[in-house]
Design an enzyme around this catalytic site. Structure first.
Site, PDB file in Angstrom:
ATOM      1  N   ASN A  11       0.873  -1.170   0.000  1.00 41.97           N
ATOM      2  CA  ASN A  11       0.000   0.000   0.000  1.00 41.97           C
ATOM      3  C   ASN A  11       0.907   1.216   0.000  1.00 41.97           C
ATOM      4  O   ASN A  11       1.410   1.638   1.041  1.00 41.97           O
ATOM      5  CB  ASN A  11      -0.903  -0.016   1.235  1.00 41.97           C
ATOM      6  CG  ASN A  11      -1.870   1.155   1.279  1.00 41.97           C
ATOM      7  OD1 ASN A  11      -1.792   2.069   0.470  1.00 41.97           O
ATOM      8  ND2 ASN A  11      -2.770   1.148   2.237  1.00 41.97           N
ATOM      9  N   ARG A  96      -2.610  -2.120  -3.500  1.00 39.86           N
ATOM     10  CA  ARG A  96      -3.795  -1.300  -3.306  1.00 39.86           C
ATOM     11  C   ARG A  96      -3.713  -0.116  -4.264  1.00 39.86           C
ATOM     12  O   ARG A  96      -2.737   0.644  -4.261  1.00 39.86           O
ATOM     13  CB  ARG A  96      -3.871  -0.772  -1.876  1.00 39.86           C
ATOM     14  CG  ARG A  96      -5.114   0.097  -1.643  1.00 39.86           C
ATOM     15  CD  ARG A  96      -4.969   0.946  -0.417  1.00 39.86           C
ATOM     16  NE  ARG A  96      -6.152   1.784  -0.221  1.00 39.86           N
ATOM     17  CZ  ARG A  96      -6.145   2.944   0.428  1.00 39.86           C
ATOM     18  NH1 ARG A  96      -5.016   3.398   0.945  1.00 39.86           N
ATOM     19  NH2 ARG A  96      -7.246   3.651   0.558  1.00 39.86           N
ATOM     20  N   HIS A 185     -12.665   3.082  -0.145  1.00 39.42           N
ATOM     21  CA  HIS A 185     -12.657   2.077   0.935  1.00 39.42           C
ATOM     22  C   HIS A 185     -13.338   0.783   0.506  1.00 39.42           C
ATOM     23  O   HIS A 185     -13.832   0.019   1.336  1.00 39.42           O
ATOM     24  CB  HIS A 185     -13.361   2.595   2.202  1.00 39.42           C
ATOM     25  CG  HIS A 185     -12.683   3.748   2.865  1.00 39.42           C
ATOM     26  ND1 HIS A 185     -13.393   4.770   3.469  1.00 39.42           N
ATOM     27  CD2 HIS A 185     -11.369   4.064   3.018  1.00 39.42           C
ATOM     28  CE1 HIS A 185     -12.536   5.656   3.970  1.00 39.42           C
ATOM     29  NE2 HIS A 185     -11.297   5.246   3.703  1.00 39.42           N
ATOM     30  N   ARG A 246     -11.343  16.074   6.824  1.00 36.23           N
ATOM     31  CA  ARG A 246     -12.144  16.410   5.651  1.00 36.23           C
ATOM     32  C   ARG A 246     -13.562  16.797   6.071  1.00 36.23           C
ATOM     33  O   ARG A 246     -14.137  16.225   6.990  1.00 36.23           O
ATOM     34  CB  ARG A 246     -12.217  15.219   4.688  1.00 36.23           C
ATOM     35  CG  ARG A 246     -10.885  14.780   4.132  1.00 36.23           C
ATOM     36  CD  ARG A 246     -11.059  13.565   3.233  1.00 36.23           C
ATOM     37  NE  ARG A 246      -9.777  12.885   3.015  1.00 36.23           N
ATOM     38  CZ  ARG A 246      -9.624  11.578   2.941  1.00 36.23           C
ATOM     39  NH1 ARG A 246     -10.677  10.777   3.059  1.00 36.23           N
ATOM     40  NH2 ARG A 246      -8.437  11.045   2.748  1.00 36.23           N
ATOM     41  N   GLU A 389      -8.162  -5.058   5.184  1.00 34.74           N
ATOM     42  CA  GLU A 389      -7.993  -4.734   3.775  1.00 34.74           C
ATOM     43  C   GLU A 389      -6.823  -5.494   3.157  1.00 34.74           C
ATOM     44  O   GLU A 389      -6.873  -5.878   1.987  1.00 34.74           O
ATOM     45  CB  GLU A 389      -7.801  -3.221   3.623  1.00 34.74           C
ATOM     46  CG  GLU A 389      -9.050  -2.425   4.010  1.00 34.74           C
ATOM     47  CD  GLU A 389      -8.813  -0.931   4.040  1.00 34.74           C
ATOM     48  OE1 GLU A 389      -9.128  -0.261   3.046  1.00 34.74           O
ATOM     49  OE2 GLU A 389      -8.316  -0.432   5.062  1.00 34.74           O
TER      50      GLU A 389
END
Length: 404
Positions: A11, A96, A185, A246, A389
């Site tokens: 990743n 990823r 996601h 965010r 993940e």
């Protein structure tokens, strides 16, 4: 001849590389690690072998100029444990990739054409896809004979109908510039929705789930019989829930207002909404543990930030209940979702009319695995399912190379 059963998951971020090496015979982890602050004066690599007598973290601190040096350092650490990248037991490298657009709907073997398309998507994922590309290119140079597999954050959401994925703007403009709700996601939402079905003793096709992936980045999804039909993030990861830094959903005219009245340029507004908004913008903290501590001690700004965060969660729970028509489970995952009893309790409180409730004792209990925190008689199960993940990426990559 050795049958390859290991998958290295990479990743690659703009200044970091997270990695895990898994043995897919039993999905056990052989090593995990993180390279941080790539390109800075003092970079840091923490490598933890999880097998053999040498188990225990090793830390290197010193300059690591770029991703090529970072992956070379990772390779050295793995080799020290007998897990080197030159091993014949390595079956694939799973990458990823944050943005796959509408084109990539499944995990994909990376070739020149695939890499070109990933690069073409950089304008809609400028913070993520460039780093993902770098990781792919470096890993390919290191092992050009090995399948490099892209697993896309967006692919799980490509099942959304046009009514959920298309913005209500001029169609020609949207199509020309690929303005579309893609969602992110996806590896987490896919894994967690399947694990929720397993927890209920059912197949994914039998279960409707609302998944709340709540970390520093946060998103919700509505999963109907194993297929995503709506998700909160859109063209970029900015849309949707209130997040650590965010804003999530906001009136687009705020951008025009800031440009016209405050004289802010686009880059400044971009930084404001992505890095100086959300919880940190509301109360100066993006760590939910610190925010709840401050709230319980009477800090008004922390309490308001928490209430805004939870209010947005409730709006999405209600909206996705309507989208699905029937909900079997609401599942919390990721750092905040898995660990914040306060967030889980507050998000469900007052939604008894939706069949939702949490058992206080079950919610407060510390546990590592997937579990139910709703009362036995609850109409809708409320679950906590740790996301994985890396396992999702490794499983997808290994299935692809062994099916060939």
């Amino acid at each position: 001849m050795t049958t390859p059963t290991r998958v290295l998951v990479l990743n690659s971020g703009s200044s970091s590389v997270k990695y895990q090496l898994l043995d897919m015979r039993d999905t056990s982890r052989l090593a995990v690690g993180l390279v941080e602050r790539i390109g800075e004066e003092t970079s840091r690599l923490k490598h933890t072998p999880l097998t053999g007598e040498g188990a225990g973290a090793r830390v290197f601190e010193g300059p690591i100029a770029d991703h090529a040096q970072a992956l070379a350092a990772v390779a050295r650490e793995l080799a020290e444990d007998g897990l080197g990248l030159d091993s014949p037991e390595l079956a694939a490298v799973g990458h990823r990739v944050v943005h796959g657009g509408k084109y990539f709907t499944v995990p994909t073997v990376i070739d020149d054409a695939v890499l070109k398309e990933i690069k073409r998507l950089i304008p809609v994922a400028p913070l993520h896809n460039p780093a993902n590309v770098t990781g792919i290119e470096v890993a390919t140079r290191m092992r050009p004979d090995l399948p490099q597999i892209a697993v896309f954050d967006t692919s799980f959401h490509t099942t959304m109908p046009e009514s959920a994925s298309r913005y209500a703007i001029d169609v020609g403009t949207a199509d020309e510039h690929r303005i579309h709700r893609y969602g992110f996601h996806g590896t987490s939402h896919a894994y967690v929705s399947r694990e929720t079905a397993k927890l209920l003793g059912k197949s994914p096709e039998e279960v409707n789930v609302i998944v709340l992936h709540l970390g520093n980045g946060a998103s919700a999804s509505a999963v109907l019989g194993g297929r995503c039909v709506d998700t909160s993030m859109g063209l970029t990861p900015l849309e949707g829930l209130v997040m650590g830094t965010r804003s999530g959903d906001i009136d687009p005219a705020v951008i025009f207002h800031l440009a016209r009245v405050a004289g802010m340029d686009i880059d400044t507004i971009d930084e404001l909404l992505n890095k100086r908004s959300g919880m940190v913008g509301l109360c100066g903290d993006n760590d939910m543990r610190e925010i709840t501590r401050r709230m319980y001690e009477g800090d008004d700004s922390a309490r308001l930030a928490f209430e805004i965060y939870v209010h947005r969660l409730k709006k999405y729970i209600g909206a996705y209940s309507a989208v699905l028509g029937h909900v079997d489970a609401l599942t919390f995952t990721a750092g905040v979702g898995e660990n914040s009893t306060a967030v889980r309790d507050a998000a469900v409180s007052g939604l008894e009319g939706f069949g939702l409730a949490v058992d206080p004792a079950l919610n407060e209990a510390r546990a590592d695995g997937a579990r139910l925190i709703s009362p036995p008689a609850a109409r809708v199960a409320v679950a906590v399912v740790p996301t994985d993940e890396e396992l999702e990426i490794a499983t997808s990559a290994y299935a692809l190379v062994t099916a060939a």
